[in-house]
Motif scaffolding. Structure first.
Motif, PDB file in Angstrom:
ATOM      1  N   SER A 140       2.979 -66.267  33.104  1.00  0.00           N
ATOM      2  CA  SER A 140       3.258 -65.047  32.350  1.00  0.00           C
ATOM      3  C   SER A 140       4.681 -65.091  31.786  1.00  0.00           C
ATOM      4  CB  SER A 140       3.099 -63.838  33.262  1.00  0.00           C
ATOM      5  OG  SER A 140       4.126 -63.846  34.253  1.00  0.00           O
ATOM      6  N   VAL A 141       5.053 -64.057  31.048  1.00  0.00           N
ATOM      7  CA  VAL A 141       6.408 -63.959  30.511  1.00  0.00           C
ATOM      8  C   VAL A 141       7.441 -64.084  31.628  1.00  0.00           C
ATOM      9  CG1 VAL A 141       8.055 -62.417  29.380  1.00  0.00           C
ATOM     10  CG2 VAL A 141       5.709 -62.586  28.505  1.00  0.00           C
ATOM     11  N   GLN A 144       5.048 -65.636  36.372  1.00  0.00           N
ATOM     12  CA  GLN A 144       4.018 -65.548  37.409  1.00  0.00           C
ATOM     13  C   GLN A 144       2.816 -66.412  37.022  1.00  0.00           C
ATOM     14  OE1 GLN A 144       3.662 -61.936  39.770  1.00  0.00           O
ATOM     15  NE2 GLN A 144       4.361 -60.781  37.991  1.00  0.00           N
ATOM     16  N   LEU A 146      -0.808 -67.788  36.178  1.00  0.00           N
ATOM     17  CA  LEU A 146      -2.085 -67.288  35.679  1.00  0.00           C
ATOM     18  C   LEU A 146      -3.162 -68.111  36.378  1.00  0.00           C
ATOM     19  CD1 LEU A 146      -1.194 -67.035  31.877  1.00  0.00           C
ATOM     20  CD2 LEU A 146      -1.108 -65.205  33.600  1.00  0.00           C
ATOM     21  N   ASN A 213      -2.884 -60.574  33.172  1.00  0.00           N
ATOM     22  CA  ASN A 213      -1.651 -59.867  32.817  1.00  0.00           C
ATOM     23  C   ASN A 213      -0.900 -59.441  34.078  1.00  0.00           C
ATOM     24  OD1 ASN A 213       0.351 -58.344  31.585  1.00  0.00           O
ATOM     25  ND2 ASN A 213      -1.025 -56.792  30.748  1.00  0.00           N
ATOM     26  N   ASP A 215       2.272 -59.527  35.047  1.00  0.00           N
ATOM     27  CA  ASP A 215       3.512 -58.760  34.873  1.00  0.00           C
ATOM     28  C   ASP A 215       3.218 -57.296  34.595  1.00  0.00           C
ATOM     29  OD1 ASP A 215       4.714 -61.247  35.041  1.00  0.00           O
ATOM     30  OD2 ASP A 215       5.191 -61.378  32.897  1.00  0.00           O
ATOM     31  N   ASN A 250       1.552 -56.169  28.012  1.00  0.00           N
ATOM     32  CA  ASN A 250       2.261 -57.070  28.915  1.00  0.00           C
ATOM     33  C   ASN A 250       3.705 -56.599  29.053  1.00  0.00           C
ATOM     34  OD1 ASN A 250       3.594 -57.964  26.587  1.00  0.00           O
ATOM     35  ND2 ASN A 250       3.202 -60.132  26.964  1.00  0.00           N
ATOM     36  N   LEU A 256      -2.303 -57.326  25.008  1.00  0.00           N
ATOM     37  CA  LEU A 256      -3.019 -58.598  24.999  1.00  0.00           C
ATOM     38  C   LEU A 256      -4.440 -58.455  24.478  1.00  0.00           C
ATOM     39  CD1 LEU A 256      -1.817 -60.072  28.425  1.00  0.00           C
ATOM     40  CD2 LEU A 256      -0.834 -60.412  26.150  1.00  0.00           C
ATOM     41  N   GLU A 289       2.009 -64.281  22.785  1.00  0.00           N
ATOM     42  CA  GLU A 289       2.287 -64.071  24.199  1.00  0.00           C
ATOM     43  C   GLU A 289       1.670 -65.188  25.045  1.00  0.00           C
ATOM     44  OE1 GLU A 289       4.516 -61.432  24.749  1.00  0.00           O
ATOM     45  OE2 GLU A 289       4.359 -61.852  22.601  1.00  0.00           O
ATOM     46  N   GLU A 291       0.332 -65.271  27.914  1.00  0.00           N
ATOM     47  CA  GLU A 291      -0.908 -64.944  28.623  1.00  0.00           C
ATOM     48  C   GLU A 291      -2.124 -65.104  27.704  1.00  0.00           C
ATOM     49  OE1 GLU A 291       2.449 -62.236  30.206  1.00  0.00           O
ATOM     50  OE2 GLU A 291       1.682 -62.825  28.231  1.00  0.00           O
TER      51      GLU A 291
END
Length: 400
Positions: A140-141, A144, A146, A213, A215, A250, A256, A289, A291
C-alpha cells in the motif's frame, strides 16, 4: 475496576473483546469514550469486572440441555458450577454460571478487523492448512502488504478481492472465513453446505486478495492520531472532521473503486471530485495508486476466468458493463443472487470500477457483490450472516 492504558491500535470493541466484555460495558465505566470518535494512546480506561452469563434452570432441564443451548461443553459448565449433581440434573430455578462459548474458528471477530488481524489470521490458516499458499502482490501507500492467498489446483481460475473501499472492511473477514471453511471441509473430506470442496480444489484455483485497501481500513478504524504521516492532509481532505468512519478512499484520498481504466474520464466528470476526498476522487490518472495497480497487474499476469469484487452494502450483484460482458453473465448473476438471497441488478452510468475494467479488458464474467444491508461500516454482529452469504455465492461459482 481494572485500570487499562490505551495503546496504539486499540478501539473500544478490541479492548472489550480482549477482556470478555461488550463495548457497552466499557462505555458504562467511561461514558466520555462514547463522545470521542477514537481512543488515544495514553488514555486511561476503567474496566468493570467480567459479568458472566447466568441461566435459571427450567422444569425438566438438565445440565447437558443448558450446555447445548449455549454452545458450551458440559465439562466447562460443571467446572463453573461444581455443586451440580453427578447425574447432571438441575432443580428448577437453580442459577447456573455459563462459560464463554467455544469458538474453534480461526477467523472471528475480536473487535474491528484490520490489517493486523488479517496478518495474524493468515499466519494461523497457512500453518493449519499448508495447501493454502500465500504471498503479496505489492504494498500500500504506507508500505503495508497486499496479501494474496491461493487454494486449489484446477485449470480454471477465480479472482476474488475485498475491502477496496475502506469503510467496507467487514468484507475482508467474510472472504477469509469462507477460505477457512473451504479448507477445513477439504481437509476432512466432507461436504460444505451440499457442495464438494474436493471438486472445487481439483477444478478451480482460487486467488484471493482479502484486503485491497489496508491503509484506508486502518484509518476508518483507528483515525489519524498524532504521528500519522498524513494527519494534516487527511484532516483537510476530511473537512476538519475527526471521525473517518465514512471514509472510502485510500490514504491519499483516492477512491480505489474509481481507479481503473474503463471510461475513467467519464466517471471523473460524473463524480465531480476535483481532488483528494473521503470518496469519489479517481486520482490524477487511472491506476495511479499502488493498491489498484497491484490488482490490475495480478489479473494481467494470469487472466482469471471469472472475477468477484466484494463490497457492502445492498444485497445486490452487479454483472454488466456497457455491453462488454459475455452472454452468460446475466444467467450466472441470477444463479449467484439466488444462492445468496440477493438481487441481480443491471447497472448503468457507473465506470472505472474493478469489475468494469475486468469485463472490458478480458471479456469474461465479472461481478460486484454488495454484501449485507445497512450503513457502512456494517456492525460486527452482521459478520456471521454475511460470511455465510459470501460462501454461498462463491460456492455457486466453484460448483458450476
Amino acid at each position: 475496576m481494572l485500570q487499562y492504558i490505551v495503546r496504539k491500535g486499540d478501539t473500544l470493541a478490541r479492548i472489550a473483546a480482549a477482556h470478555g466484555l461488550a463495548p457497552e460495558n466499557v462505555i458504562h465505566g467511561n461514558p466520555w469514550a462514547a463522545a470521542q470518535p477514537y481512543l488515544y494512546p495514553g488514555q486511561v480506561l476503567f474496566l468493570p469486572a467480567i459479568q458472566r452469563r447466568r441461566h435459571a434452570a427450567q422444569d425438566g432441564e438438565s445440565a447437558r440441555d443448558v450446555a447445548d443451548l449455549y454452545g458450551v461443553s458440559i465439562d466447562a459448565l460443571i467446572m463453573l458450577n461444581p455443586r451440580l449433581s453427578p447425574d447432571g440434573s438441575c432443580t428448577p430455578g437453580t442459577i447456573l454460571v455459563i462459560p464463554p462459548s467455544e469458538r474453534t474458528a480461526i477467523v472471528k471477530m475480536r473487535g474491528e478487523y484490520g490489517p493486523r488481524e488479517l496478518g495474524d489470521d493468515i499466519g494461523r490458516l497457512t500453518a493449519k492448512y499448508p495447501f493454502i499458499s500465500t504471498g503479496t502482490i505489492g504494498a500500500s501507500v504506507l508500505g503495508q502488504p497486499l496479501h494474496l492467498l491461493r487454494i486449489g489446483t484446477g485449470s480454471r481460475c477465480l479472482h476474488v478481492n475485498a475491502a477496496i473501499h475502506a469503510n467496507e472492511w467487514l468484507t475482508s473477514p467474510c472472504l477469509l472465513s469462507f477460505l477457512e471453511q473451504y479448507a477445513d471441509a477439504y481437509a476432512d473430506g466432507r461436504k460444505w453446505n451440499g457442495h464438494s470442496p474436493e471438486d472445487w480444489f481439483s477444478n478451480w484455483t482460487l486467488w484471493a486478495v482479502p484486503m485491497a485497501n489496508p491503509d484506508g481500513v486502518e484509518l476508518v478504524q483507528e483515525g489519524a492520531g498524532p504521528g500519522h504521516p498524513y494527519r494534516r492532509e487527511l484532516t483537510e481532505w476530511n473537512s476538519g472532521r475527526r471521525s473517518f468512519r465514512h471514509w472510502k478512499a485510500n490514504i491519499r484520498g483516492v477512491d480505489l473503486g474509481d481507479q481503473f481504466p474503463a471510461f475513467w474520464d467519464e466517471e471523473q466528470s460524473r463524480r465531480g471530485a476535483a481532488g483528494p476526498s473521503p470518496r469519489d476522487y479517481g486520482g490524477p490518472s487511472p491506476l495511479s495508486e499502488p493498491e489498484a495497480a497491484a490488482l490490475a497487474e495480478l489479473c494481467e499476469k494470469a487472466p482469471p476466468d471469472m472475477a468477484v469484487s466484494l463490497h457492502s452494502q445492498g444485497q445486490e450483484i452487479y454483472w454488466n458493463y456497457r455491453g462488454y460482458e459475455p452472454p452468460e453473465s446475466r444467467e450466472l448473476a441470477e444463479r449467484l443472487a439466488k444462492a445468496g438471497g440477493y438481487r441481480a441488478v443491471t447497472l448503468t452510468e457507473s465506470d472505472a470500477g474493478f469489475k468494469d475494467w475486468f469485463i472490458m479488458k478480458f471479456g469474461k464474467p465479472g461481478f460486484t457483490v454488495e454484501l449485507g444491508l445497512g450503513r457502512n461500516p456494517l456492525p460486527l454482529e452482521d459478520f456471521e450472516g454475511m460470511a455465510l452469504e459470501t460462501g454461498l455465492i462463491l460456492a455457486s461459482i466453484l460448483s458450476g
